[in-house]
Motif scaffolding. Structure first.
Motif, mmCIF file in Angstrom:
data_model
loop_
_atom_site.group_PDB
_atom_site.id
_atom_site.type_symbol
_atom_site.label_atom_id
_atom_site.label_comp_id
_atom_site.label_asym_id
_atom_site.label_seq_id
_atom_site.Cartn_x
_atom_site.Cartn_y
_atom_site.Cartn_z
ATOM 1 N N LEU A 17 -43.290 -30.104 38.963
ATOM 2 C CA LEU A 17 -44.569 -30.306 38.272
ATOM 3 C C LEU A 17 -45.188 -31.652 38.642
ATOM 4 N N PHE A 20 -47.278 -31.808 41.732
ATOM 5 C CA PHE A 20 -48.577 -31.135 41.745
ATOM 6 C C PHE A 20 -49.747 -32.113 41.543
ATOM 7 N N LEU A 25 -52.116 -28.968 38.891
ATOM 8 C CA LEU A 25 -51.862 -28.326 37.587
ATOM 9 C C LEU A 25 -53.046 -27.473 37.155
ATOM 10 N N TYR A 27 -55.045 -25.915 39.170
ATOM 11 C CA TYR A 27 -54.996 -24.686 39.970
ATOM 12 C C TYR A 27 -53.957 -23.714 39.401
ATOM 13 N N VAL A 28 -52.800 -24.262 39.004
ATOM 14 C CA VAL A 28 -51.753 -23.411 38.416
ATOM 15 C C VAL A 28 -52.285 -22.760 37.141
ATOM 16 N N GLY A 31 -54.978 -20.253 37.934
ATOM 17 C CA GLY A 31 -54.335 -19.105 38.583
ATOM 18 C C GLY A 31 -53.708 -18.173 37.568
ATOM 19 N N VAL A 32 -52.929 -18.752 36.641
ATOM 20 C CA VAL A 32 -52.265 -17.940 35.606
ATOM 21 C C VAL A 32 -53.307 -17.212 34.754
ATOM 22 N N THR B 64 -47.411 -20.239 28.402
ATOM 23 C CA THR B 64 -47.684 -19.541 29.661
ATOM 24 C C THR B 64 -46.687 -18.394 29.845
#
Lengths: 84, 174
Positions: A17, A20, A25, A27-28, A31-32, B64
């Motif tokens: 992490l 990143f 972060l 983008y993550v 993305g999710v 998440t």
């Protein structure tokens, strides 16, 4: 790019992490959220397109959307708090 | 949606037994809980240097994970909801939803059915009354399998009933 040391001490415990940075972060996170939204649209489409009982499809959509909304809000709040 | 032919009537709509949905859901629940258990063990028992629960990072990661597992749970339910066998007066229709992007609909005309058997395997299946129904077609080695259906004996009886009716109709029309 903002480096990991600006993200708080928690990130030093996660080498992946921390590598990143803030942009990574984001983008993550996006993305999710995008994968989840597209997946949800496909799920709900299937319930109404192929389901044999419209009431079951409506009920499933309500339960799925409400709970997903709550989880998404928790995720957004914790993400915002993580970056602040 | 199934488009019925003229004079055709739906007799039964059969789904997998709820117990099969339950076992799949329990699997998802274990998968969901696994990282939390590992985390707790790592922090508590093994003394690994990880943030304790309650921090914004753990909230973010766990929410998440929860979101992804929630979607997975509903994907399992979608498979259950959209997998259906329909016995009508003219045919047996098997609708098999395989994931989100693969759907198979096969139809077997009642006249082509030669034999119907069912099997119930295990204690749970016997107590809760679910099992597999095998529908054998005439002439070929082709078989239609209705897996994990609730009350397989009833499904078999209904299909055989329609075969008898069709046979009588055919004899009268000769």
């Amino acid at each position: 790019m903002t480096q990991a040391n600006e993200l708080g001490s928690e990130f030093f415990l996660f080498p992946i992490l921390s590598s990143f940075g803030t942009d990574g972060l984001w983008y993550v996170f996006l993305g999710v959220v995008l994968v989840f939204l597209f997946y949800s649209i496909f799920l709900i489409y299937h319930w109404f397109r192929y389901g044999m009982n419209i009431l079951t499809s409506i009920l499933a959509t309500i339960i799925y959307s409400v709970v997903s909304g709550v989880i998404l809000v928790t995720m957004i709040i914790s993400f915002a708090s993580l970056l602040s | 949606m199934l488009h019925l032919q003229e004079g055709e009537q739906i007799d039964i709509k059969a789904r997998k037994h709820w117990f099969l949905l339950f076992t799949d859901s329990v699997g998802i629940l274990f998968l969901y809980l696994a990282p939390f258990i590992v985390w707790k063990l790592a922090v508590g028992q093994l003394g690994v240097n990880l943030p304790h629960t309650g921090t914004s990072l753990t909230f973010f990661l766990s929410s998440t994970w929860t979101l992804l597992m929630w979607a997975k749970l509903f994907s399992v339910w979608t498979d259950y909801y959209l997998d259906i066998w329909i016995v009508t007066s003219n045919r047996v229709v098997n609708i098999d939803q395989k994931g989100l992007f693969n759907r198979e609909v096969s139809t077997l005309r009642i006249e082509r059915i030669q034999d119907v058997t069912f099997e119930v395997n295990g204690i749970v299946a016997t107590v809760l009354e679910f099992g597999d129904v095998h529908v054998q077609t005439a002439g070929e080695s082709e078989e239609f399998l209705i897996k994990g259906v609730a009350n397989p004996e009833r499904v078999k009886r209904k299909i055989l009933g329609h075969i008898d009716t069709k046979t009588k109709e055919n004899r009268l029309s000769m």
